[in-house]
Design an enzyme around this catalytic site. Sequence first.
Site, PDB file in Angstrom:
ATOM      1  N   ARG A 180       0.767  -1.318   0.029  1.00 58.27           N
ATOM      2  CA  ARG A 180       0.001  -0.017  -0.153  1.00 58.27           C
ATOM      3  C   ARG A 180       0.979   1.201   0.211  1.00 58.27           C
ATOM      4  NH1 ARG A 180      -4.714  -0.016   4.360  1.00 58.27           N
ATOM      5  NH2 ARG A 180      -5.397   1.709   2.988  1.00 58.27           N
ATOM      6  N   CYS A 236      -0.598   6.533   8.793  1.00 56.89           N
ATOM      7  CA  CYS A 236      -0.998   5.233   8.473  1.00 56.89           C
ATOM      8  C   CYS A 236      -2.184   5.521   7.269  1.00 56.89           C
ATOM      9  CB  CYS A 236      -1.512   4.379   9.317  1.00 56.89           C
ATOM     10  SG  CYS A 236      -3.016   4.933  10.475  1.00 56.89           S
TER      11      CYS A 236
END
Length: 280
Positions: A180, A236
């Site tokens: 990601r 995040c």
Amino acid sequence: MSYLISVNRLKSRLENNQDNTVLVDVRFQLGDPQAGRKAYLEEHIPGAVYMDLEKDLSGKKEKHGGSHPLPDIDMLAAKISNIGIDHDTTVVVYDKENDMFAARFWWLLHYMGHKKVYVLEGGYDCWKKEGNETTSEIPQLQKKHFSPSVREDEKVNIETVKQKLTNENTIVIDSRAKERYLGKTEPMYAKAGHIPGAKNFFWKELIKDNQTWKKGEELAEHFKSLPKNKEIIVSCGSGVSACPNILALKSAGYSNVKLYPGSFSDWISYEENPVETKDE
């Protein structure tokens, strides 16, 4: 300082009525928001109360601010007061395993000035695997009063992140999986990649194969590329999986560690913000 508690230590604490302890169950599944509460109602550690990531530990979603914005602090303080927590209470929070939701609750209480909050290492699964008692009984706890003493310097907003990206005394880290971070896959958001300049420290790499957390020399080795005299901004996707990294960094002796609550989901909500896909 360790912010973790083992199953054996928790069991001993409960058996000996040591101090006043409140257990909080925060099991949750991002793909099935009802699963955690359902699991709690079926069985949990005796005495534990349930708090929900989206209903209790997050605020209302807006255009900006990320997909799990911080909750209203006064409202959260009222909720934790209602479940029997004040500043003298020792709080133990657990997840299904070593998941990120327990660390989110740990961070929120830390941010609100609470000093005695611990994450159960191995979570509910470890408690049950070791043959300890479980129950479906919902506890009745005595209401207390928790007055937050917010540590505002423990978080930053997007304006501060933008200012600090080129500051040599600040390091931004991204806690998501490498795929990601590199933009090779993105299951949740409209854009893939990471905040330019952010370095990747996948939070699950804090957990060893035996389901214990890295500690001591292993933790120091894990973070050896991060100087302790620099400011560390932790991000995040939405401010949840950043929290295990904050817990670990503080355990390893890093004192200037801050959460960017909106994280990547907030960053990409501004169309003009660039996104990077190379390793940094």
